[in-house]
Design an enzyme around this catalytic site. Structure first.
Site, PDB file in Angstrom:
ATOM      1  N   GLU A 144     -12.471  -1.246  -6.862  1.00 47.79           N
ATOM      2  CA  GLU A 144     -11.311  -1.186  -7.784  1.00 47.79           C
ATOM      3  C   GLU A 144     -10.673   0.198  -7.787  1.00 47.79           C
ATOM      4  O   GLU A 144     -10.252   0.715  -8.830  1.00 47.79           O
ATOM      5  CB  GLU A 144     -11.695  -1.701  -9.186  1.00 47.79           C
ATOM      6  CG  GLU A 144     -12.201  -3.147  -9.083  1.00 47.79           C
ATOM      7  CD  GLU A 144     -12.043  -3.993 -10.315  1.00 47.79           C
ATOM      8  OE1 GLU A 144     -11.395  -3.561 -11.275  1.00 47.79           O
ATOM      9  OE2 GLU A 144     -12.570  -5.128 -10.296  1.00 47.79           O
TER      10      GLU A 144
HETATM   11  N1  COS Z   1       1.023   0.183 -13.718  1.00 50.94           N
HETATM   12  C1  COS Z   1       2.240  -0.313 -13.445  1.00 50.94           C
HETATM   13  N2  COS Z   1       2.984   0.069 -12.399  1.00 50.94           N
HETATM   14  C2  COS Z   1       2.471   1.013 -11.599  1.00 50.94           C
HETATM   15  C3  COS Z   1       1.197   1.589 -11.812  1.00 50.94           C
HETATM   16  C4  COS Z   1       0.471   1.125 -12.928  1.00 50.94           C
HETATM   17  N3  COS Z   1      -0.737   1.610 -13.213  1.00 50.94           N
HETATM   18  N4  COS Z   1       0.953   2.491 -10.841  1.00 50.94           N
HETATM   19  C5  COS Z   1       2.027   2.500 -10.054  1.00 50.94           C
HETATM   20  N5  COS Z   1       2.937   1.601 -10.507  1.00 50.94           N
HETATM   21  C6  COS Z   1       4.234   1.302  -9.952  1.00 50.94           C
HETATM   22  C7  COS Z   1       5.058   2.567  -9.789  1.00 50.94           C
HETATM   23  O1  COS Z   1       5.781   2.856 -10.970  1.00 50.94           O
HETATM   24  C8  COS Z   1       5.989   2.219  -8.651  1.00 50.94           C
HETATM   25  O2  COS Z   1       7.043   1.408  -9.164  1.00 50.94           O
HETATM   26  P1  COS Z   1       8.561   1.591  -8.623  1.00 50.94           P
HETATM   27  O3  COS Z   1       8.447   1.319  -7.143  1.00 50.94           O
HETATM   28  O4  COS Z   1       9.314   0.558  -9.379  1.00 50.94           O
HETATM   29  O5  COS Z   1       8.928   3.008  -8.917  1.00 50.94           O
HETATM   30  C9  COS Z   1       5.122   1.315  -7.775  1.00 50.94           C
HETATM   31  O6  COS Z   1       4.098   0.788  -8.615  1.00 50.94           O
HETATM   32  C10 COS Z   1       4.505   2.053  -6.606  1.00 50.94           C
HETATM   33  O7  COS Z   1       3.736   3.132  -7.167  1.00 50.94           O
HETATM   34  P2  COS Z   1       3.239   4.377  -6.305  1.00 50.94           P
HETATM   35  O8  COS Z   1       4.419   4.962  -5.565  1.00 50.94           O
HETATM   36  O9  COS Z   1       2.465   5.255  -7.188  1.00 50.94           O
HETATM   37  O10 COS Z   1       2.310   3.648  -5.238  1.00 50.94           O
HETATM   38  P3  COS Z   1       1.357   4.243  -4.138  1.00 50.94           P
HETATM   39  O11 COS Z   1       1.544   3.427  -2.925  1.00 50.94           O
HETATM   40  O12 COS Z   1       1.523   5.725  -4.034  1.00 50.94           O
HETATM   41  O13 COS Z   1      -0.108   3.871  -4.661  1.00 50.94           O
HETATM   42  C11 COS Z   1      -2.123   3.966  -5.897  1.00 50.94           C
HETATM   43  C12 COS Z   1      -0.602   4.128  -5.876  1.00 50.94           C
HETATM   44  C13 COS Z   1      -2.823   4.852  -4.914  1.00 50.94           C
HETATM   45  C14 COS Z   1      -2.529   4.303  -7.298  1.00 50.94           C
HETATM   46  C15 COS Z   1      -2.500   2.497  -5.582  1.00 50.94           C
HETATM   47  O14 COS Z   1      -2.213   2.180  -4.236  1.00 50.94           O
HETATM   48  C16 COS Z   1      -3.948   2.182  -5.828  1.00 50.94           C
HETATM   49  O15 COS Z   1      -4.368   2.000  -6.977  1.00 50.94           O
HETATM   50  N6  COS Z   1      -4.760   2.087  -4.763  1.00 50.94           N
HETATM   51  C17 COS Z   1      -6.134   1.672  -4.874  1.00 50.94           C
HETATM   52  C18 COS Z   1      -6.180   0.201  -4.670  1.00 50.94           C
HETATM   53  C19 COS Z   1      -7.432  -0.387  -5.169  1.00 50.94           C
HETATM   54  O16 COS Z   1      -7.832  -0.181  -6.305  1.00 50.94           O
HETATM   55  N7  COS Z   1      -8.064  -1.187  -4.319  1.00 50.94           N
HETATM   56  C20 COS Z   1      -9.237  -1.878  -4.663  1.00 50.94           C
HETATM   57  C21 COS Z   1      -8.958  -3.319  -4.532  1.00 50.94           C
HETATM   58  S1  COS Z   1      -9.913  -4.350  -5.550  1.00 50.94           S
HETATM   59  S2  COS Z   1     -11.769  -3.910  -5.156  1.00 50.94           S
END
Ligand code: COS
Length: 382
Positions: A366
């Site tokens: 996660e």
């Molecule tokens: N809640 C709501 N929206 C969110 C958010 C959140 N917590 N985090 C980001 N967003 C939104 C952003 O606002 C952005 O929206 P807009 O495009 O409308 O501006 C969009 O999502 C993209 O966000 P961001 O540019 O931050 O995305 P990234 O590709 O840089 O990735 C991370 C962000 C790294 C935080 C994300 O890819 C992540 O959580 N990765 C880990 C995945 C994971 O947990 N995998 C495990 C799978 S299950 S075991």
């Protein structure tokens, strides 16, 4: 030993729920665990039993078969399961991810159709986001969904999908548009749909009761009414569900660490060296003191994230901190528990080596703890 649970301010309801979950975990669940870990066997009937106790859909609305309670109660269930076996805590948490996504983004028809069975423990849910080339960089996923008539046709391979072999409902993220998060959509997939296939089952370091699967989707036919949210909402569906899921991973870490600490304390009061109990050596008692203190600090972080979510206040930052701190804590505490037990700790005569293997994966799932630091760092500096 003192019970660390008593040191926190838990609501009466959360304490009741914890009591129920603890009784189930320490009797019905504990009965099978050592053998089932060895045999890599999961028992869905135990989830059904948990459901009959009202413990599978704790934060789900009553009209959909849930307990209409909050995350503060939900994490008590997860912690008690994890203190006996992290695989079952993860099972409930992953089904919770699916429930959460449908509850937040689903239409009324989708909620009525899919949530009650999951909330009542009659069905198991899974979450299909990761792929071989998109783990942390979730927005780069490649699985394609193309609209054809009244269906989406989905092709691709998903990796590391917990309990996909027994799940009847899977929240699946696939690309319907261009590159990046905005091109991703979420779908509610039933395993009975044409084109759904399972690939290999991973051979893992630990968490053996929980099966980790590959999904092979070849012209999977998903009816258009199973699109979750709108086209292009998929990345947000996933990220928002994970924000909540990370609180439950934090709670899993609390359970695993608590179990390890309990064994370490007990053994330190039994084992004698140099003519005295090893607990009387400062080298051991200081280790136990640090373990207990970091567990307590983690508990407060996990509790706070759950409380914020229950207040409907922003909680993404709090859940990232809770997940990061408590899973790193669990790794340290379980490693130290093995150390306190010495040679015995490294054998399967005691469960601490299993707890150590269970803790390791919590730093990865996660969102790795590096991703949690990234989320926290961005929040601080943006
Ligand atoms: N809640 C709501 N929206 C969110 C958010 C959140 N917590 N985090 C980001 N967003 C939104 C952003 O606002 C952005 O929206 P807009 O495009 O409308 O501006 C969009 O999502 C993209 O966000 P961001 O540019 O931050 O995305 P990234 O590709 O840089 O990735 C991370 C962000 C790294 C935080 C994300 O890819 C992540 O959580 N990765 C880990 C995945 C994971 O947990 N995998 C495990 C799978 S299950 S075991």
């Amino acid at each position: 030993m003192s019970d660390f649970i008593n040191t926190i301010h838990e609501s009466e309801m959360a304490a009741e729920i914890r009591k129920l979950a603890r009784k189930f975990s320490q009797t019905e669940l504990a009965l099978h665990i050592e053998q089932d870990e060895h045999d890599e066997k999961f028992r869905p009937e135990l989830i059904a039993r948990l459901g009959s106790l009202g413990l599978t859909g704790v934060p789900v609305a009553e009209e959909f078969g849930g307990g209409a309670l909050g995350y503060q109660e939900y994490i008590a269930v997860i912690e008690e399961l994890a203190a006996v076996n992290a695989g079952y805590a993860i099972s409930v948490a992953v089904t919770g991810l699916a429930q959460n996504a449908i509850q937040t983004y689903g239409s009324e028809a989708q909620k009525k159709k899919y949530i009650p069975r999951l909330a009542m423990g009659n069905g198991i849910g899974a979450f299909g986001l990761s792929e071989a080339s998109s783990g942390s960089d979730a927005a780069s996923l490649r699985t394609q969904a193309v609209k054809k008539g009244k269906n989406y046709i989905i092709n691709g391979t998903k990796l590391w999908i917990s309990q996909a072999d027994i799940a009847e409902v899977i929240i699946l993220m696939a690309r319907t548009g261009g590159p990046g998060g905005k091109g991703v959509s979420a779908f509610i997939v039933e395993k009975s749909m044409k084109g759904f296939g399972l690939g290999k089952r991973e051979k893992k370091m630990g968490l053996h009761t929980s099966h980790t699967m590959e999904l092979v989707l070849e012209d999977l036919e998903v009816p258009e009414e199973n699109l979750l949210g709108k086209e292009g909402d998929g990345f947000k569906v996933a990220i928002q569900a994970l924000d909540s899921g990370r609180i439950t991973i934090g709670a899993t870490a609390l359970g695993v660490a608590r179990a390890a600490l309990e064994v370490a304390i007990k053994q330190s009061k039994t084992r004698e060296q140099f003519g005295q109990k090893i607990s009387s050596f400062q080298g051991i008692s200081f280790m136990l003191a640090d373990m207990a203190t970091s567990l307590e600090a983690s508990r407060l972080l996990v509790q706070r994230a759950a409380w914020l979510k229950d207040q409907k206040a922003p909680f993404s930052l709090a859940s990232a901190m809770a997940k990061l701190f408590s899973t790193d804590m669990a790794m340290k505490v379980t490693t130290d528990a093995v150390q306190v037990l010495g040679g015995s700790g490294y054998t399967q005569e005691f469960p601490v080596e299993r707890y150590m293997r269970e803790a390791k994966v919590l730093q990865i799932v996660e969102g790795t703890n590096q991703i949690q630091r990234m989320i926290i760092g961005r929040e601080l500096t943006q």
